[in-house]
Design a protein around this motif. Structure first.
Motif, PDB file in Angstrom:
ATOM      1  N   LYS A  13      11.190  34.809  65.320  1.00 40.64           N
ATOM      2  CA  LYS A  13      10.729  36.146  65.692  1.00 40.64           C
ATOM      3  C   LYS A  13       9.249  36.144  66.069  1.00 40.64           C
ATOM      4  CE  LYS A  13      14.212  38.741  63.124  1.00 40.64           C
ATOM      5  NZ  LYS A  13      14.491  39.806  62.118  1.00 40.64           N
ATOM      6  N   GLY A  14       8.804  35.042  66.630  1.00 43.12           N
ATOM      7  CA  GLY A  14       7.418  34.918  67.039  1.00 43.12           C
ATOM      8  C   GLY A  14       6.439  34.851  65.889  1.00 43.12           C
ATOM      9  N   GLY A  15       6.950  34.757  64.652  1.00 42.15           N
ATOM     10  CA  GLY A  15       6.078  34.733  63.491  1.00 42.15           C
ATOM     11  C   GLY A  15       5.466  36.076  63.151  1.00 42.15           C
ATOM     12  N   TYR A  23      -1.488  36.820  55.209  1.00 43.09           N
ATOM     13  CA  TYR A  23      -1.655  36.792  56.657  1.00 43.09           C
ATOM     14  C   TYR A  23      -0.293  36.901  57.337  1.00 43.09           C
ATOM     15  CZ  TYR A  23      -6.049  34.447  55.313  1.00 43.09           C
ATOM     16  OH  TYR A  23      -7.241  34.116  54.737  1.00 43.09           O
ATOM     17  N   GLN A  24      -0.314  37.328  58.586  1.00 46.77           N
ATOM     18  CA  GLN A  24       0.867  37.243  59.433  1.00 46.77           C
ATOM     19  C   GLN A  24       0.950  35.829  59.993  1.00 46.77           C
ATOM     20  OE1 GLN A  24       1.176  39.577  63.231  1.00 46.77           O
ATOM     21  NE2 GLN A  24       2.551  40.843  61.995  1.00 46.77           N
ATOM     22  N   VAL A  39      -0.888  30.757  63.114  1.00 50.35           N
ATOM     23  CA  VAL A  39      -0.582  29.710  64.085  1.00 50.35           C
ATOM     24  C   VAL A  39      -1.504  29.822  65.300  1.00 50.35           C
ATOM     25  CG1 VAL A  39       1.201  28.790  65.604  1.00 50.35           C
ATOM     26  CG2 VAL A  39       1.794  29.493  63.281  1.00 50.35           C
ATOM     27  N   ASP A  40      -1.755  31.028  65.780  1.00 49.49           N
ATOM     28  CA  ASP A  40      -2.679  31.204  66.902  1.00 49.49           C
ATOM     29  C   ASP A  40      -4.066  30.684  66.553  1.00 49.49           C
ATOM     30  OD1 ASP A  40      -0.635  32.368  68.306  1.00 49.49           O
ATOM     31  OD2 ASP A  40      -1.322  34.431  68.005  1.00 49.49           O
ATOM     32  N   PHE A  41      -4.532  31.004  65.371  1.00 48.83           N
ATOM     33  CA  PHE A  41      -5.864  30.564  64.939  1.00 48.83           C
ATOM     34  C   PHE A  41      -5.932  29.040  64.864  1.00 48.83           C
ATOM     35  CE2 PHE A  41      -8.668  29.423  61.355  1.00 48.83           C
ATOM     36  CZ  PHE A  41      -9.877  29.883  61.858  1.00 48.83           C
ATOM     37  N   HIS A  53       6.150  32.141  71.117  1.00 51.69           N
ATOM     38  CA  HIS A  53       7.265  33.034  71.450  1.00 51.69           C
ATOM     39  C   HIS A  53       8.348  32.919  70.381  1.00 51.69           C
ATOM     40  CE1 HIS A  53      10.353  30.055  72.705  1.00 51.69           C
ATOM     41  NE2 HIS A  53       9.291  29.302  72.933  1.00 51.69           N
ATOM     42  N   GLY A  54       9.252  33.891  70.387  1.00 53.57           N
ATOM     43  CA  GLY A  54      10.391  33.892  69.484  1.00 53.57           C
ATOM     44  C   GLY A  54      11.716  33.950  70.202  1.00 53.57           C
ATOM     45  N   LEU A  55      11.716  33.627  71.506  1.00 49.39           N
ATOM     46  CA  LEU A  55      12.936  33.636  72.304  1.00 49.39           C
ATOM     47  C   LEU A  55      13.741  32.364  72.059  1.00 49.39           C
ATOM     48  CD1 LEU A  55      11.372  34.901  75.648  1.00 49.39           C
ATOM     49  CD2 LEU A  55      12.548  36.262  73.896  1.00 49.39           C
TER      50      LEU A  55
END
Length: 409
Positions: A238-240, A279-280, A285-287, A305-307
């Motif tokens: 789900k994209g995290g 944290y979300q 992961v982005d950081f 992504h979460g696709l």
């Protein structure tokens, strides 16, 4: 007059000798004892002996080195069972004084070898666990049967304290998962807690949240070319964006275990050791990827992504088949992905770091960012201060606590 004094002196000496012969102390016979508390010496530092003989199972794990270092710093004599080549135990040799750290080969299914390493110990710490099951050591055999065996033998050998490492969210009946039907990791961790308490009722249970550090199962696992596809995409459940994690620095967990060893009042308690913030997962992961130089100026077009991702799904299945065929650990594992990506970190109201006197905890933005920086995707670039703008920090909130009667505790 001189002759009279001499005669009186001789008589006095003879009287003293006769009295001493009648009141000579009786020396008891020597006998061996495993209680070494009477041998405490030193001021309490690394060159001292606290009187505790601690056996640490799983000392070669991610958490083993900082735990052994903490214990050795306080003068504990440490016995380290191992079942791999002694070469991989070399880092543990230098954290204590000469003769204070002893190594013995053992096998988790061999009770005789376990009894040997517990013969003179009064404290046992069980850090044995696995993220990737193998043919001989499944989740059930490692987390349940192995933990029960060590706890039972410890009780039989007269061990005073038993400390068992579990996991936050451990539950013998976990909810339905996404990557797997049910998380075997959390299920067996929950059953392992029950098994340990059955065999050693006064055992102390430690439930850490997702730990990070050098050679961990989070930063090293996710900031890698196994997770990032050739198109620079990173798949998360789900994209995290619906998963909350409270990562904790491994050194803080080691400090908490060391405080538990020193505090006898922790018998029979369960501690949940989590990081200072929630944290979300998507922002974590982005950081990490920005700290690892996965940036457009270096030719990377990072996208999370979460696709559905057929390439990543096929790669995961291929690595799992490789591990089963060659009996080795693999960089992608659906069981571990279920624990990290599809399971929220939520406390259940058990005591934590505050009850152990640990107030200052490491923050992910600093320590986790450093570890991600070391895993740069552009390794030949030597970043200087001010070369790149600082990545946006992930949003954070206080730790999440859920108090409910239906939560496993």
């Amino acid at each position: 007059y001189q002759m009279l004094v001499a005669n009186r002196g001789v008589a006095l000496v003879q009287g003293v000798r006769a009295f001493a012969s009648q009141t000579a102390p009786v020396i008891p016979d020597k006998r061996e004892s495993s209680v070494n508390a009477s041998l405490r010496k030193g001021s309490g530092g690394r060159a001292s002996f606290s009187g505790n003989v601690v056996t640490v199972f799983g000392a070669s794990s991610f958490l083993g080195l900082p735990v052994v270092n903490r214990l050795a710093k306080n003068g504990n004599q440490i016995i380290i069972p191992y079942r791999q080549d002694p070469y991989y135990m070399r880092e543990l040799k230098v954290v204590g004084e000469l003769g204070q750290i002893l190594f013995f080969p053992f096998e988790l299914k061999d009770e005789a070898s376990i009894r040997k390493v517990l013969r003179y110990s009064n404290i046992v710490i069980n850090l044995v666990g696995t993220r990737v099951p193998t043919k001989n050591y499944s989740y059930e055999e490692t987390h349940v049967n192995g933990a029960r065996r060590i706890a039972r033998i410890s009780k039989e050998m007269g061990v005073e304290r038993f400390i068992h490492l579990s996991a936050l969210g451990a539950n013998p009946n976990p909810e339905k998962g996404f990557f797997v039907g049910k998380s075997e990791f959390l299920r067996t961790k929950g059953l392992g807690e029950i098994a340990v308490r059955d065999e050693f009722p006064s055992a102390t249970i430690v439930r850490p949240s997702l730990m990070y550090g050098e050679n961990d199962g989070f930063i090293q696992y996710y900031v890698s070319r196994w997770r990032k596809t050739p198109l620079d995409t990173v798949y998360l459940y789900k994209g995290g964006e619906q998963t909350i994690k409270m990562p904790v620095w491994g050194g803080d967990v080691a400090l908490g275990i060391e405080r538990i060893v020193r505090d006898a009042s922790t018998r029979g308690k369960t501690f949940e050791l989590v990081g200072p913030h929630a944290y979300q997962l998507s922002e974590l992961v982005d950081f990490m990827y920005k700290k690892a130089h996965c940036l457009p100026q270096f030719g990377f077009n990072y996208r999370r992504h979460g696709l559905p991702d057929p390439y990543f799904a096929a790669l995961t299945l291929a690595t799992e088949m490789w591990g089963k065929f060659f009996k080795s650990k693999v960089p992608l594992n659906r069981e571990w992905m279920q624990y990290v990506e599809a399971t929220n970190d939520v406390m259940t109201g058990c005591p934590g770091f505050d009850e152990l006197g640990v107030r200052k905890l490491g923050e992910f933005e600093l320590l986790g960012g450093q570890q991600a920086f070391y895993r740069s995707f552009y390794k030949y670039y030597e970043e200087q201060i001010g070369d790149l703008p600082a990545p946006p920090l992930p949003l954070r909130s206080p730790p999440l606590i859920k108090r409910s009667s239906d939560v496993f505790a």
